[in-house]
Design an enzyme around this catalytic site. Sequence first.
Site, short mmCIF file in Angstrom:
data_model
loop_
_atom_site.label_atom_id
_atom_site.label_comp_id
_atom_site.label_asym_id
_atom_site.label_seq_id
_atom_site.Cartn_x
_atom_site.Cartn_y
_atom_site.Cartn_z
CE1 TYR A 101 -4.01 -1.50 -0.45
CE2 TYR A 101 -3.59 -2.87 1.61
CZ TYR A 101 -4.55 -2.57 0.50
OH TYR A 101 -5.38 -3.16 0.15
CD GLU A 197 0.57 -29.58 6.43
OE1 GLU A 197 1.06 -30.92 6.60
OE2 GLU A 197 -0.13 -29.22 5.51
CG ASP A 249 -2.27 -33.04 6.04
OD1 ASP A 249 -2.61 -33.44 7.26
OD2 ASP A 249 -3.02 -31.98 5.53
#
Lengths: 368, 684
Positions: A101, A197, A249
């Site tokens: 920005y 995770e 995972d």
Amino acid sequence: MAKTKIIKNRAVEKKLVGLADMVIASAQREKDPTMEIPLRALSNVTFNPRKGLLEMGGKKQARSFFNVGMAKKFMQTMLVADALSELQRAELTTSLREIYYRTKHTIQDSHENTFDTQDESDPIIEDLEVSLVALREELHVRAENGGSVVGPLVLGDDGDRVDCAKLGKGGYSVPSIVEPEYVEIRRCTADFVLLVEKGTQWNRLSEDKFWRRYNCVLLTGNGQPPRGVRRLARRLHEEYKLPVYVLVDNDPWGYYIYSVVKQGSINLAFESQRMAIPKAKFIGLSSADPERYELPRNVGIKLNEKDIARAKELLNYQWFQKPAWQVEIKRMLASGLKYELDALANKDFQYLTKKYLPRKLKEKDWLD
Amino acid sequence: MATHKSTASAPKSVSPPKASPQAGTSKKSDSRAGSPVTAVEMGARQREISVSEFFTKNRHLLGFDNPRKALLTCVKEAVDNALDACEEAGILPEVTVQLEVVAIGSAAKPSASQATRFRVTVMDNGPGIVRQQIPKIFAKLLYGSKFHRLRMSRGQQGIGISAAGMYGQLTTGKPVKIISRIGPKASAHYFEVQIDTKKNEPLVHENKQIEWDQPRGTQVVIEVEGRYQKGRASVDEYLEQTSIANAHVRLIYRSPDGETKEYPRAYHELPPSPKEIKPHPYGIEFGMFLKMLHEAKSQTLSGFLASDFCRVTLPLADEMCKTAKVSPSAKPRDIRGATAETLYRTIQATKIMAPPTNCLSPIGEKAILSGLYKQIKGEFYTAVSRPPSVYRGNPFIIEAGLAFGKAPDSETKPEKPTMPLAEGEQEEGDSELARVIRYANRVPLLYQQSACAIFKAVLATTWRNYGISQSRGALPAGPMAIFVHIASVWVPFTSESKEAIAEYDEIHKDITLALRECGRRLGLFLRRRERAASEFRRRNIFELYIEEVAEACNRLKGGKLPVEKLKAQLQKIASSRTGGMKTDETLGKTGAGPEGLPHSIIVTAEGIEGESSLAAPVSDDMAIEEQPAVPQSERRQKVKTGSDKRSSGKATAVPSVPKKGSSSQHREGPGGTGRKTHRTEKRK
Ligand SMILES: Nc1ncnc2c1ncn2[C@@H]1O[C@H](COP(=O)(O)OP(=O)(O)OP(=O)(O)O)[C@@H](O)[C@H]1O
Ligand SMILES: [Mg+2]
């Protein structure tokens, strides 16, 4: 911009001003202003097997102003450098989004914006990190917090004492900058670090007070662990000699997260020196686990094309060449399935806490 | 040429054969059941047909097939004659064409688009016509001065104007009215004539001396049935195209809706007068050869060959006779049958020099450029005149031209540095197909485009090679007018109506070569334009970012930087990295023009580039332009030092701006705001 008191680092500011000097000098000699930016790509990354981490090669890319394809990026780089030096002078830290920005405006006499999306400014900050050999922290740019920690760990943050054993199940939100100047590790009595995770599974372990029973520090990065989380794990590993176990995972992405923790990311390989934990272990979910823990086939998810391609790519990475890893990845490919940590709930809500991890730790069933 | 029933609807004023008594009897014999006709019966019906009768029935052969085309043909015949006459007499033509709506009976005058009857008036400043000839010229078919000679002219047969008059007479019953004056000292004569179609002879209704404000010239008035509609193949288009190919003509056109358009003269020299030539042996058919032998004035065969043909010398004639085993001193009349045929074959097999080409008067590259520039708005113009060639013993010259692009006024967008989107802009209007404008001996051909050798050659040219898109078997796409002219002593039309050119290999080849050269130049222009435009875009991008980069540097340096100096330095690099001066030149930002394109005009938003005036006579700028090419580096310097060049010397020659009140089709010159002309005439 956050009003965090930070330590002045004249070296970084000098490097930023150096870019302006380069432009001025080139202009004087009627030369095309050009900066060299180390290539952030697999082709410019080598795995150092001795150190066990990724190292950035010497390949560089020239970014010239008077080249139609690069002119805009060059201009953007100068704007970002300007914003970063402003941070240095004001002794402030900021986020990637704020930088975006801050540097965004419409170019005079045109309808063109300096930046259209944050996707344009983020890589430029990384470009500057690597080309100026300055860490993001040194540039005063914060990543999102996005990480949590609980466990027998006492920290000092802005003079506050943070006892991570007394923060309920929510834990302490790991700041993106955890350098000793900002975050001090006052005490740690844990035996190991478990880096999870997924926030959901971290919540499960925290709620079940797993860390208390197994005397560990529980860390999560909600997906790909942010720098703060990785750096904190590294510090605990380095300063308190704690082994680090990674729980992800069972899918190619999980493997990759593990590898980033262990030897660094391709994108910012130059930071591996400070971030990587070459001795980190992969505790699960392994492609061997469904069989070993008797997970029914129907809680698996079919690998999609992307997964397969990604897995095949991993097979080629130098740091996945250990036979065990080749077996691990090929087994996943052969099964055609991936498993989420959450799938363990199929057996029991507390299966992860009560059965899976205890057995893993007992059997020392992990990959290196 | 069977007489079609539909065309036999002849008006009452004449008595067509069908109305004859035999018509009644033939009805009976027409029926299949009826007995066959005897030779005697047939013999009773056999009689002479006059040309007028023939063309009354076959008016389509002369271009009067429908009312719209008929109106055009009337105008065309009169204008073509006027131009032929002026040029032959060495007068710069000034022709006025006026179309007026005529009310029928007591009805109110309809609007131009509704009207079915028009008065066509064509007036020229030509040599005039001697009194005795006027009736025959305007009221006798096949009467003229151009048929019996081999010389390039618009008219050929001697039918044109009398056929127009006859058509008027057939459709309106009105006579043709002529005023003609052969000089300021002679008096003007007024005639009203009609044609006796049975005899093909003029009937003079009125013949008197009158006062006329013109010192010299001819005016013809014909009242005809017709339709007026603008657009393709209209009177307006014919006049516009005539003006393009005849830049030396001043045309004034008063249209039926009361507008006046002026097509000003853009070129102040008459085309060189073409010489008359004798037929070339290769162009003669055997029957014609026999006829020539029979009518020969020479006493000897070799004398006949040498005097009645071009490019045959006495020794050559002797040699050919010898080869054909006939005596060179034989009487031409005596050569008949097999001997004549052997001789004819021998002549055809002998290598004879191509016919002279001074019988041709090409328009010339400069005049084509002037014409195109004057009538068609564009950015790029080029013209090519091929060297003369020969088909069937007839010399011809092909000329081609191109006008490409839109008016630069609408193309100013890339000049604005605020809009870097200029990239897609060229694509606009690409769906538009090129327009082919065809000419034979300076006369526009408006019908039967697809049957014409010119059109076929345009299709066969691979325009894609020159950066122009073209679908298979289609015209090239783009804002483009393709001009092709064939000049010949005998233009091979595919039919009597003189609308399409027959496809002789030699003609096709020459058209193709001319088009290719035009295309090549256009391709160069486009590529250079594209390069310049992209360089310009690049520079724009850089200039846009220089501001940002310099300001960022300044802030990095704590605001203590001489920013303007840095910007200037960076701008200098930008300019030199984007073709520098060269881009400026190509974009028309400096006085110097683009080089390497002969006989071309390039128009930019700031004017047409360069130094010479289009309206100026040829001679003086020719000399300037023949100068050798100036090397790049030198030229650059010239530009730098002579920044004020535009206003000095030859640069002051500004093309004449068309007068106000003239057609909207005309290039509206920006009132002398320094439109500069430039033609690079350097050799490749
Ligand atoms: N405006 C004119 N001024 C002077 N002479 C003219 C004019 N119009 C016609 N003539 C003469 O009249 C002759 C006949 O004209 P006409 O148009 O009938 O035939 P053409 O022009 O010879 O051939 P075409 O039939 O091809 O037009 C011309 O050959 C020319 O000599
Ligand atoms: Mg004529």
